[in-house]
Structures are given as C-alpha cells and as structure tokens.
Motif scaffolding. Sequence first.
Motif, mmCIF file in Angstrom:
data_model
loop_
_atom_site.group_PDB
_atom_site.id
_atom_site.type_symbol
_atom_site.label_atom_id
_atom_site.label_comp_id
_atom_site.label_asym_id
_atom_site.label_seq_id
_atom_site.Cartn_x
_atom_site.Cartn_y
_atom_site.Cartn_z
ATOM 1 N N VAL A 324 0.838 -1.208 0.000
ATOM 2 C CA VAL A 324 0.000 0.000 0.000
ATOM 3 C C VAL A 324 0.867 1.251 0.000
ATOM 4 O O VAL A 324 0.444 2.322 0.433
ATOM 5 C CB VAL A 324 -0.979 0.013 1.197
ATOM 6 C CG1 VAL A 324 -1.996 -1.102 1.079
ATOM 7 C CG2 VAL A 324 -0.230 -0.078 2.528
ATOM 8 N N SER A 325 2.094 1.116 -0.515
ATOM 9 C CA SER A 325 2.971 2.282 -0.587
ATOM 10 C C SER A 325 2.386 3.310 -1.544
ATOM 11 O O SER A 325 1.787 2.982 -2.570
ATOM 12 C CB SER A 325 4.364 1.859 -1.036
ATOM 13 O OG SER A 325 4.323 1.242 -2.311
ATOM 14 N N ILE A 326 2.563 4.574 -1.203
ATOM 15 C CA ILE A 326 2.022 5.671 -1.998
ATOM 16 C C ILE A 326 2.850 5.837 -3.267
ATOM 17 O O ILE A 326 4.078 5.781 -3.235
ATOM 18 C CB ILE A 326 2.002 6.964 -1.166
ATOM 19 C CG1 ILE A 326 0.936 6.845 -0.070
ATOM 20 C CG2 ILE A 326 1.736 8.184 -2.037
ATOM 21 C CD1 ILE A 326 0.955 7.964 0.945
ATOM 22 N N VAL A 327 2.174 6.026 -4.379
ATOM 23 C CA VAL A 327 2.827 6.216 -5.673
ATOM 24 C C VAL A 327 3.007 7.715 -5.908
ATOM 25 O O VAL A 327 2.029 8.465 -5.958
ATOM 26 C CB VAL A 327 1.999 5.589 -6.811
ATOM 27 C CG1 VAL A 327 2.679 5.818 -8.152
ATOM 28 C CG2 VAL A 327 1.773 4.103 -6.559
ATOM 29 N N GLY A 328 4.253 8.159 -6.022
ATOM 30 C CA GLY A 328 4.503 9.579 -6.236
ATOM 31 C C GLY A 328 4.447 10.366 -4.942
ATOM 32 O O GLY A 328 4.620 9.825 -3.848
ATOM 33 N N ASN A 329 4.185 11.653 -5.077
ATOM 34 C CA ASN A 329 4.192 12.571 -3.942
ATOM 35 C C ASN A 329 2.789 12.739 -3.380
ATOM 36 O O ASN A 329 1.834 12.945 -4.133
ATOM 37 C CB ASN A 329 4.735 13.936 -4.391
ATOM 38 C CG ASN A 329 4.906 14.895 -3.232
ATOM 39 O OD1 ASN A 329 5.272 14.487 -2.123
ATOM 40 N ND2 ASN A 329 4.647 16.165 -3.470
ATOM 41 N N TYR A 330 2.649 12.652 -2.070
ATOM 42 C CA TYR A 330 1.338 12.839 -1.431
ATOM 43 C C TYR A 330 1.532 13.691 -0.190
ATOM 44 O O TYR A 330 2.116 13.247 0.804
ATOM 45 C CB TYR A 330 0.723 11.488 -1.062
ATOM 46 C CG TYR A 330 -0.671 11.577 -0.473
ATOM 47 C CD1 TYR A 330 -1.723 12.116 -1.195
ATOM 48 C CD2 TYR A 330 -0.943 11.091 0.823
ATOM 49 C CE1 TYR A 330 -3.005 12.190 -0.677
ATOM 50 C CE2 TYR A 330 -2.220 11.152 1.356
ATOM 51 C CZ TYR A 330 -3.249 11.702 0.605
ATOM 52 O OH TYR A 330 -4.513 11.769 1.127
#
Length: 350
Positions: A324-330
């Motif tokens: 569930v790692s975030i893709v890109g910048n959040y």
Amino acid sequence: MTTRFFQSITFQPNSSIRFLMAFGMLFFFSIACQAQKDVQWLQFEGKEGPGKGKHIVLISGDDEYRSEESMPMLGKLLAEHYGFKCTVLFPIDPETGDVVPSYQNNIPGLEHLATADLMILLTRFRELDDQQTQYFEDYLKSGKPIIGMRTSTHAFHYSKNKTSPFAKYGFDSKEKDWTGGFGQKILGETWVAHHGDHGKEGTRALIDGPAQLADHPILRGVKDIWVASDVYTVKNLIPEAKVLVYGQPTKGMTADAALIWEKSVMPIAWTKEYQIEGGQKGKVFTTTMGASVDLESADLRKLIVNAAFWSLDMPDKITEDMNVSIVGNYQPTPFGFGTFRKGMRVSDFK
C-alpha cells in the motif's frame, strides 16, 4: 500574448517558412492547453496484477476532508500495484473549470459507473442534477459493490430540488423505505453527530477480535490505525451489519494521544448488503474514517485496499503484507472548510 507573438515576426526572405513553422507551434500549443483545460476526470490504466480487467470509479466531492486529494492517490495506488483501471471524478465549477469541492451540483464523468466493477465514494451534501444522479441509481440497481468513506454517510442533500425523484437520497429523507437517504439505506448510517470533539480529538481504531481471529479478509494484516478525524456517532446500524473496527476518541490530535475512556466506542468500519427496488443485491464496506490526512496511515490504506478485493470477490488475493505504498508525492492538506487549494484543475491532481 498572441498579438505580441505575431508582432515579433519580421518578414524577410524565407520568413514565410519561419512564419508557418511558428504558427504551427502556436496552434499545437493552444490545442494542448485547451486539452488540459478540458480534462474533467483522471484515468490510471492498470498495470499487471490481480485487478487487471477490473474498473474502479473513485468519486470525490466533499467540502471539508479533501477527497479531491485522497481519491487520486488511492486510484494511482490501486492501478500501479494491483492492475486495476481507475477513474477518478471531481466536483467542478462549470464556469471556471476548476476543481471546487464546495460546488455541490456537478460531478462530470459519472457515466463511467456504467462500466465500473466497484465504486469508491467520498462525497458530502451533493445535489446533482437528475441526469447525473441517474448514473448512481443505475449502479445501485446493478447490485455492484460500494465502498463508502467518511461523509458518504451524508453523501446527498436535496435543499433546492425537493421534487426530484432522487430527493430520497438526501441524508434527512423521510420517504418510505428511504429514511435517512442513501447513507442509511445503502451504507448503513446517515449523518447523526460528531462523537469525538471535532478538530481536537482523533480516532484510535480498535479491531474487532472475533472477526480478526476468524481471519476476515478485510482485516488481514491490519494492526495499527490512528487518524486525525474524529469518531462519528453511529446509532442506526442494522443488526445484520458486521462491525470490523470500532473507534475510541483520543485526547489530542497525535497518534500517541491517550484514549478517552469516558467516551464509548462507536463502529467506524463495517460491511453490509444493500438492495433497492427493482435492483440486485450488493455488498457494501463503509468506514467513517477517510480524510486525506487519515490516509497517511498505511494500515488505513490497507483496510481500503483489502475492502476493494473483498468487494470484488477476490479475498484469496489479500495477503498480510499487501503493498500500500504511496505512488509519487502525497502531501495532504489538513481538513477544514475552505482549506482546499484554489485554482486547481483536474490535471493538477495527476
């Protein structure tokens, strides 16, 4: 700008060629800008993964909890890691083309629900025109699964067009068989109240022990959830609903804040079935968590991803270590009315 551009061109030998080249560049630049301006939803094509061939539509549209930020993040995650095709919809002011969460009457692209296998919803007090809401009705009749987050318990509010055939969706509906509107009938609860002190108390998630011991697929690998949004009051949940997570208010807005034992626990995540007149029976997962800052919690993201697989009858694909790692910048914006980023276009959320 266009006038200055043409004034800068001096006509000398072979200048006509340079003029045509410059004009062509300007023309294609204008077309590109117009295309960007007119983008009204995002689509993330799924890569390889167990979700390949499945379509998820994620619908944002709330005034406070920044779903316009969280829905694209979830869409990218589900597409990148698991292969789902994800379409993300936004509330758009038709006068400006900007994403304006407080604009309650327009969410373009709802026709994508016709090909959706799953709808993930986080809206608040929407009053869409009947043509747009008909897509919701058609989806509900299909009996396809729904994930409802946070303010989706009060997703609709009909304060102007009270004669609409969809006024029954309103959170305060008194219509027969639709008391409490979409939230109560479909998700299991409508808007009641803040149980926690809003903006001062967070939520510590308490996993339901029997469900966890029975290896409920939605809880698989979910261990530690604390979120900044407060606990909602839940009092109308039907006995047939299966509560998976309870929420305890915390004395403050950090993960290490102490529990407020004086306040009772409330359901904050559950499953149930739904069925409307003339429609098929469908599955629902509802959570009253879901602010954009809440989804900085990896285990909350895992809960949502697990729920997506459960909803789509793919529980065997859920493992303890789901990615569930975030893709890109959040970098989510703190929740609050009027805190949304002004002048943003749909393409800015890509």
